[in-house]
Scaffold this motif. Sequence first.
Motif, PDB file in Angstrom:
ATOM      1  N   GLY A 101       1.007  -1.440  -0.025  1.00  0.00           N
ATOM      2  CA  GLY A 101      -0.243  -0.404   0.081  1.00  0.00           C
ATOM      3  C   GLY A 101       0.959   1.374  -0.034  1.00  0.00           C
ATOM      4  N   ARG A 102       0.430   2.421  -0.071  1.00  0.00           N
ATOM      5  CA  ARG A 102       0.683   3.480  -0.043  1.00  0.00           C
ATOM      6  C   ARG A 102       1.188   3.890   1.709  1.00  0.00           C
ATOM      7  N   GLY A 103       2.571   4.206   1.705  1.00  0.00           N
ATOM      8  CA  GLY A 103       3.268   4.151   2.525  1.00  0.00           C
ATOM      9  C   GLY A 103       3.359   6.094   3.657  1.00  0.00           C
ATOM     10  N   ALA A 104       4.103   6.250   4.435  1.00  0.00           N
ATOM     11  CA  ALA A 104       4.515   7.960   5.023  1.00  0.00           C
ATOM     12  C   ALA A 104       4.765   7.042   6.128  1.00  0.00           C
ATOM     13  N   TYR A 105       6.028   7.788   5.735  1.00  0.00           N
ATOM     14  CA  TYR A 105       6.911   8.097   7.352  1.00  0.00           C
ATOM     15  C   TYR A 105       6.548   8.771   8.373  1.00  0.00           C
ATOM     16  N   VAL A 106       7.062   8.649   9.719  1.00  0.00           N
ATOM     17  CA  VAL A 106       7.160   9.711  10.837  1.00  0.00           C
ATOM     18  C   VAL A 106       7.668   8.898  11.930  1.00  0.00           C
ATOM     19  N   SER A 107       8.300  10.038  12.743  1.00  0.00           N
ATOM     20  CA  SER A 107       9.323   9.923  13.158  1.00  0.00           C
ATOM     21  C   SER A 107       8.747   9.781  14.983  1.00  0.00           C
ATOM     22  N   LEU A 108       9.347   9.021  15.714  1.00  0.00           N
ATOM     23  CA  LEU A 108       9.283   8.557  16.523  1.00  0.00           C
ATOM     24  C   LEU A 108       9.172   9.500  18.410  1.00  0.00           C
ATOM     25  N   ASP A 109       8.965  10.687  17.530  1.00  0.00           N
ATOM     26  CA  ASP A 109       8.849  12.071  18.075  1.00  0.00           C
ATOM     27  C   ASP A 109       7.072  12.229  18.695  1.00  0.00           C
ATOM     28  N   PRO A 110       6.785  11.868  19.887  1.00  0.00           N
ATOM     29  CA  PRO A 110       5.022  12.164  20.776  1.00  0.00           C
ATOM     30  C   PRO A 110       4.936  13.527  19.893  1.00  0.00           C
ATOM     31  N   VAL A 111       5.744  14.345  20.287  1.00  0.00           N
ATOM     32  CA  VAL A 111       4.771  15.756  20.499  1.00  0.00           C
ATOM     33  C   VAL A 111       4.698  16.308  19.035  1.00  0.00           C
ATOM     34  N   ALA A 112       5.500  15.576  18.021  1.00  0.00           N
ATOM     35  CA  ALA A 112       5.273  15.780  16.197  1.00  0.00           C
ATOM     36  C   ALA A 112       3.673  14.972  15.983  1.00  0.00           C
ATOM     37  N   VAL A 113       3.523  14.272  16.325  1.00  0.00           N
ATOM     38  CA  VAL A 113       2.001  13.493  16.679  1.00  0.00           C
ATOM     39  C   VAL A 113       0.945  14.133  16.837  1.00  0.00           C
ATOM     40  N   GLU A 114       1.421  14.664  18.327  1.00  0.00           N
ATOM     41  CA  GLU A 114       0.062  15.843  18.881  1.00  0.00           C
ATOM     42  C   GLU A 114       0.452  16.901  17.614  1.00  0.00           C
ATOM     43  N   GLN A 115       0.706  17.654  17.729  1.00  0.00           N
ATOM     44  CA  GLN A 115       1.269  18.545  17.029  1.00  0.00           C
ATOM     45  C   GLN A 115       0.278  17.977  14.921  1.00  0.00           C
ATOM     46  N   ALA A 116       0.092  16.688  14.502  1.00  0.00           N
ATOM     47  CA  ALA A 116      -0.194  16.127  13.459  1.00  0.00           C
ATOM     48  C   ALA A 116      -1.726  15.361  13.523  1.00  0.00           C
ATOM     49  N   LYS A 117      -2.772  15.578  15.418  1.00  0.00           N
ATOM     50  CA  LYS A 117      -3.646  15.119  15.016  1.00  0.00           C
ATOM     51  C   LYS A 117      -4.237  16.621  15.648  1.00  0.00           C
ATOM     52  N   ALA A 118      -3.526  17.749  16.008  1.00  0.00           N
ATOM     53  CA  ALA A 118      -4.396  19.015  16.017  1.00  0.00           C
ATOM     54  C   ALA A 118      -4.040  19.423  13.893  1.00  0.00           C
ATOM     55  N   LYS A 119      -3.383  19.571  14.089  1.00  0.00           N
ATOM     56  CA  LYS A 119      -3.405  19.794  12.130  1.00  0.00           C
ATOM     57  C   LYS A 119      -3.850  18.850  11.397  1.00  0.00           C
ATOM     58  N   HIS A 120      -4.732  17.705  11.457  1.00  0.00           N
ATOM     59  CA  HIS A 120      -4.519  16.354  10.097  1.00  0.00           C
ATOM     60  C   HIS A 120      -4.146  16.401   9.390  1.00  0.00           C
TER      61      HIS A 120
END
Length: 99
Positions: free
Chosen positions: A44-63
């Motif tokens: 499938g189509r993949g995307a990569y995310v770093s192991l940074d919980p703060v960045a994940v929280e920001q991603a959730k806020a900004k969708h």
Amino acid sequence: MKKRKIPMRRDILTNEMRPKKALVRIVRNSDGEISLDPTGKKPGRGAYVSLDPVAVEQAKAKHLLDKTFGQRIDAEFYDELYAYVDHQKARQELFGDQG
């Protein structure tokens, strides 16, 4: 001894190039289902995310993942991603790099 090439991938949250082993893959399969891919081998189509919980929280806020995959992603997936990233980061800090 010949030096091995380290595969690099772009982190979609921070837009930085990082070693593939320092990232987690998120994949959308042909049915449109989004899931974590810790092995990096799911089709499938993949995307990569770093192991940074703060960045994940920001991603959730900004969708950010919604924009990347072109579809609405549930808040539960962001929570699952946060839990996984937080666990992997703690594990990395505890045991060091295991690559």
